[in-house]
Design an enzyme around this catalytic site. Structure first.
Site, short mmCIF file in Angstrom:
data_model
loop_
_atom_site.label_atom_id
_atom_site.label_comp_id
_atom_site.label_asym_id
_atom_site.label_seq_id
_atom_site.Cartn_x
_atom_site.Cartn_y
_atom_site.Cartn_z
N GLY A 222 -29.60 -0.09 -35.88
CA GLY A 222 -31.04 -0.18 -35.67
C GLY A 222 -31.45 0.69 -34.49
N ILE B 5 -31.28 0.20 -31.23
CA ILE B 5 -30.29 0.29 -30.16
C ILE B 5 -29.06 1.06 -30.62
CG2 ILE B 5 -28.74 -1.02 -28.66
CD1 ILE B 5 -30.91 -3.22 -28.59
N ARG C 178 -26.31 -2.88 -42.75
CA ARG C 178 -26.66 -3.51 -44.04
C ARG C 178 -27.31 -2.50 -44.98
NH1 ARG C 178 -29.99 -7.29 -46.90
NH2 ARG C 178 -31.87 -6.68 -45.79
N SER D 214 -24.58 -7.10 -27.73
CA SER D 214 -25.51 -7.69 -28.69
C SER D 214 -25.66 -9.18 -28.44
CB SER D 214 -25.02 -7.41 -30.11
OG SER D 214 -25.77 -8.13 -31.07
N ARG D 215 -24.87 -9.99 -29.12
CA ARG D 215 -24.82 -11.43 -28.96
C ARG D 215 -23.37 -11.88 -29.02
NH1 ARG D 215 -29.23 -11.18 -27.21
NH2 ARG D 215 -31.10 -12.33 -27.82
N GLU E 286 -22.29 -18.61 -23.48
CA GLU E 286 -22.82 -18.31 -22.15
C GLU E 286 -23.87 -19.33 -21.73
OE1 GLU E 286 -26.09 -14.88 -22.61
OE2 GLU E 286 -24.11 -14.20 -23.31
N HIS F 203 -24.71 -10.66 -19.00
CA HIS F 203 -25.84 -10.46 -19.93
C HIS F 203 -26.97 -9.68 -19.24
CE1 HIS F 203 -27.95 -12.31 -23.68
NE2 HIS F 203 -28.39 -11.09 -23.43
N GLY G 147 -27.68 -6.30 -20.00
CA GLY G 147 -27.94 -5.05 -20.73
C GLY G 147 -29.38 -4.58 -20.65
#
Length: 328
Positions: free
Chosen positions: A159, A161, A181, A242-243, A272, A290, A292
């Site tokens: 995407g 990022i 995807r 990301s996550r 986290e 975290h 970013g």
């Protein structure tokens, strides 16, 4: 709505310029302590507010949303990801959900690139060595890392990022590969000089560095599980901005402890702010809190996006950043 200005409840401390503007425009209730809301506090806020402005630390599940008061019509999240909100439950309740896409792209891509450099070149280890007072000077075999120029970078999630990371990585001489995807438009693919892999497993087994840049959705939960982590080559590095939930952290810790692959750069964690204690003791991992998207400019831009979404909604129009569906 019961007042000329809607009651807006903000769950965390936001940058001063953002809070000031919100106070001017709306009947705004701020969280000056910056302590995350408890579940009971979230429930009380959602029972009273016309508009809720949460952050990624606020878990708005189906039960909380179902119990929301009749006045709550907009959840204007301060952040890009919305995995902390049960979007289908909100839709069923007639509550619009918005986020702040786009404004964090460059900051997050910068941090991703920083980790891509930091882990193979052992930057954190080197910094610790200097601070320890044990550095004995330059030597031909001291603190040897690995060159990234000419290596293959596999991006999971192409995407905004992911594409921004690709542009930076090309400048460092990396070969760009990606799994997504949906395949990118041929012109974009050509501009990025990117190779598309429909099969994630096949891409993982051939990359020198893998960067996780996809959103957290039901489809991406533990996408990188023990089996997929085992596909990484022994010299490969994994970077995740990301996550945390996209990677099975227990399997990751095991693989890193066994040196199944070379190392990792992590800005996010599955549970986290709790971090697996075993990660803290590994020298082949760079750990960040975290951060970013943690720039002053980025946070103010996020706040401005939230204000636009809220103001547009209050004026009777469709907010520009309405979340319609979650997908990878």
């Amino acid at each position: 709505m019961t007042t000329s200005k809607p009651l807006v409840i903000v769950t965390r401390k936001l940058p001063d310029p953002v809070e000031t503007r919100m106070m001017e425009l709306f009947d705004t209730r701020l969280n000056m302590s910056d302590e995350p809301f408890s579940r009971e506090q979230l429930k009380a806020a959602m029972a009273e507010a016309d508009i809720l402005i949460p952050t990624v630390t606020d878990k708005l599940d189906a039960k909380l949303i179902e119990e929301a008061g009749p006045n709550l019509k907009l959840i204007a999240s301060f952040g890009t990801g919305v995995d902390h909100i049960d979007v289908p439950a909100a839709k069923k309740k007639g509550i619009i959900v918005t986020n702040t896409p786009g404004v964090l792209t460059e900051d997050t891509a910068d941090m991703t690139m920083a980790l891509i450099l930091a882990v193979p070149r052992r930057l954190v280890e080197g910094e610790k060595l200097v601070r320890s007072g044990k550095w004995e000077g330059w030597g031909p075999t001291v603190m040897l890392g690995h060159r990234i120029h000419g290596k293959r970078l596999g991006i999971i999630g192409m995407g905004r990022i992911g594409q921004a990371v690709a542009k930076r990585a090309r400048g460092f001489g990396l070969s760009i590969h990606y799994h997504n995807r949906r395949r990118l438009h041929p012109e974009v693919e050509q501009e990025l000089e990117a190779t598309y892999w429909d099969n994630l497993d096949q891409m993982l087994s051939r990359m020198d560095i893998v960067s996780v840049n996809c959103p957290r959705t039901p489809a991406t939960y533990h996408m990188l599980n023990a089996r997929r982590l085992s596909l990484l080559q022994p010299h490969a590095y994994l970077v995740n901005t990301s996550r945390g939930e996209v990677v099975d952290e227990e399997a990751l810790v095991q693989a890193l402890s066994n040196r199944d692959f070379a190392g990792a750069g992590l800005d996010v964690f599955e549970h986290e702010p709790q971090v697996d204690p075993k990660l803290l003791n590994l020298s082949n991992v760079v750990l960040l809190p975290h951060m970013g998207s943690a720039t002053i400019e980025g946070r103010i831009d996020m706040g401005e996006k939230v204000i636009v979404n809220v103001k547009t909604f209050v004026d009777g129009h469709r907010p520009p950043d309405r979340v319609l569906e979650l997908e990878f």
